[in-house]
Design a protein around this motif. Structure first.
Motif, mmCIF file in Angstrom:
data_model
loop_
_atom_site.group_PDB
_atom_site.id
_atom_site.type_symbol
_atom_site.label_atom_id
_atom_site.label_comp_id
_atom_site.label_asym_id
_atom_site.label_seq_id
_atom_site.Cartn_x
_atom_site.Cartn_y
_atom_site.Cartn_z
ATOM 1 N N ARG A 63 0.854 -1.191 0.000
ATOM 2 C CA ARG A 63 0.000 0.000 0.000
ATOM 3 C C ARG A 63 0.885 1.234 0.000
ATOM 4 N NH1 ARG A 63 -2.912 -0.838 5.433
ATOM 5 N NH2 ARG A 63 -0.795 -1.522 5.850
ATOM 6 N N GLN A 119 -4.630 6.539 8.089
ATOM 7 C CA GLN A 119 -3.937 5.392 8.690
ATOM 8 C C GLN A 119 -4.398 4.034 8.173
ATOM 9 O OE1 GLN A 119 -4.520 4.926 12.973
ATOM 10 N NE2 GLN A 119 -6.595 5.721 12.840
ATOM 11 N N LYS A 120 -5.671 3.913 7.782
ATOM 12 C CA LYS A 120 -6.164 2.593 7.414
ATOM 13 C C LYS A 120 -5.866 2.205 5.965
ATOM 14 C CE LYS A 120 -9.444 2.204 11.111
ATOM 15 N NZ LYS A 120 -10.816 2.384 11.562
ATOM 16 N N ASN A 164 -3.425 3.278 4.170
ATOM 17 C CA ASN A 164 -2.009 3.386 3.839
ATOM 18 C C ASN A 164 -1.174 2.636 4.862
ATOM 19 O OD1 ASN A 164 -1.969 5.725 1.659
ATOM 20 N ND2 ASN A 164 -3.436 6.294 3.239
ATOM 21 N N ASP A 165 0.079 2.422 4.489
ATOM 22 C CA ASP A 165 1.039 1.917 5.457
ATOM 23 C C ASP A 165 1.650 3.166 6.092
ATOM 24 O OD1 ASP A 165 2.616 0.232 6.864
ATOM 25 O OD2 ASP A 165 3.985 -0.216 5.216
ATOM 26 N N ALA A 166 1.133 3.540 7.250
ATOM 27 C CA ALA A 166 1.415 4.867 7.803
ATOM 28 C C ALA A 166 2.402 4.814 8.972
ATOM 29 C CB ALA A 166 0.114 5.514 8.248
ATOM 30 N N HIS A 170 -3.341 -0.048 13.263
ATOM 31 C CA HIS A 170 -3.457 0.420 11.880
ATOM 32 C C HIS A 170 -2.306 1.299 11.425
ATOM 33 C CE1 HIS A 170 -7.338 -1.316 11.304
ATOM 34 N NE2 HIS A 170 -7.831 -0.701 12.371
ATOM 35 N N CYS A 171 -1.456 1.736 12.353
ATOM 36 C CA CYS A 171 -0.332 2.568 11.936
ATOM 37 C C CYS A 171 0.859 2.266 12.835
ATOM 38 C CB CYS A 171 -0.704 4.057 12.016
ATOM 39 S SG CYS A 171 -0.936 4.661 13.694
HETATM 40 NA NA NA Z 1 -2.180 1.750 8.081
#
Ligand code: NA
Ligand code: ADP
Length: 330
Positions: free
Chosen positions: A3, A33-34, A36-38, A77-78
């Motif tokens: 992602r 955050q969800k 993407n790879d954050a 998520h991050c």
């Molecule tokens: Na994420």
């Protein structure tokens, strides 16, 4: 990389974030955050570009991380971490220092502003090279997008230039990132002086909305915000900078468009806008403060989250640094 990667950071310098930090940056971090790879971090290495008391810095770093969680970042998520926990930032920072021209660094307007305020004697070399450390922060994670406020645009441009320079001089190594700046909230203005941006260094106490202040105290600041001598609530950034700023903040917090708000306040005076905004802010900030406090009340859990984040961050950062060192000839 399955992602898009997102990377951003915030300084722990004053403990409480202000409304500009939240609307200009942190809110986007939560939204991104969800999908993407954050990677999000508290940038304590940046904080020491000006003198810090050690105990205060340590405490403010924790308060900052707790606020990010309170604002809605979810460790599932991050990746949330503290910059100094990942030594690769300083290591790549040195490499990037050596790739940057002195004149190029001298053109950074934020340095010019900050150093002018602090005077030559109070200005560290670290403050001068701070944007270059920021370049390393971003490139370490091969970030595609950097969610920030307008004041950081020039630093993301520098990041793009240096990424391209490295890729050309050695071989393709870094992703060239783009700034992610939402026009509506990119520049939240000071409530007392709508000609300047809200900031912890330049704003007066009444002009700055600190997220950890008593909600009642902040409500008072909205109600005494500086506007103009007119009476009609309308959007005009030049002639009605104060009112336009309040409208943008209202719109961001309520989800209503500026047009809807202008229609809603037709026939009403500025006081109605200020009162409504004060209420809206209180409604948002009260649960934010409760969540933030709950993370501060559980230091073991906060430590666990930050250790987990540092571990995940290091996996990516160490891989990038190893490649960079190899390309350079180390
Ligand atoms: Na994420
Ligand atoms: P400050 O600018 O108050 O020293 P930071 O440098 O830690 O705070 O900035 C953290 C994030 O908040 C950055 O992405 C920055 O662009 C954003 N930001 C800071 N002030 C504002 C503002 N007044 N309006 C919008 N975004 C802002």
């Amino acid at each position: 990389k399955d992602r898009p990667r997102v990377l951003s950071g915030i300084q722990p310098t004053s403990g409480s974030f202000h409304l500009g930090n939240y609307l200009g940056a942190v809110r986007q971090w939560v939204d991104l955050q969800k999908e993407n790879d954050a990677f999000y971090m508290v940038v304590d290495l940046h904080a020491i570009t000006v003198e810090q008391d050690p105990a205060t810095l340590r405490q403010n770093t924790r308060i900052s991380a707790a606020q990010l969680l309170g604002a809605g970042l979810e460790p599932e998520h991050c990746t949330l971490f503290v910059q100094s926990h990942v030594p690769e930032h300083a290591q790549l920072g040195w490499v990037m220092n050596c790739l940057t021209g002195f004149g190029e660094a001298s053109r950074m307007t934020q340095f010019k502003d900050k150093s002018a305020k602090q005077g030559a004697a109070g200005t560290s070399v670290g403050l001068f090279t701070y944007p270059i450390l920021q370049v390393a922060d971003i490139l370490l994670y091969q970030a595609d997008a950097v969610p920030v406020g307008e004041d950081q645009r020039q630093h993301v441009e520098l990041t793009r230039d240096l990424a391209e320079r490295f890729n050309t001089r050695y071989s393709p190594t870094f992703t060239v990132p783009k700034p992610y700046i939402l026009k509506e909230t990119a520049k939240i203005q000071d409530l007392q002086d709508p000609a300047i941006k809200m900031s912890k260094s330049a704003s007066s106490a009444k002009g700055l909305v600190s997220l950890l202040d008593e909600p009642k105290a902040s409500a008072k600041k909205f109600k005494s915000a500086v506007t103009d001598t007119g009476t009609v609530v309308s959007y005009d950034e030049q002639e009605k900078a104060g009112v336009s700023n309040l409208l943008r903040i209202h719109s961001a917090l309520s989800g209503q468009s500026i047009e809807q708000l202008v229609a809603h306040f037709e026939g009403k005076m500025y006081g109605a806008l200020k009162t409504e905004l004060a209420d809206l802010f209180s409604e948002w900030v009260t649960p934010f403060q409760e969540r933030t406090r709950s993370f501060l009340d559980d230091p073991a859990e906060l430590d666990r989250v930050l250790a987990l984040g540092a571990g995940k961050a290091r996996e990516v950062a160490s891989e990038t640094l190893a490649t960079v060192y190899d390309r350079i000839g180390f």
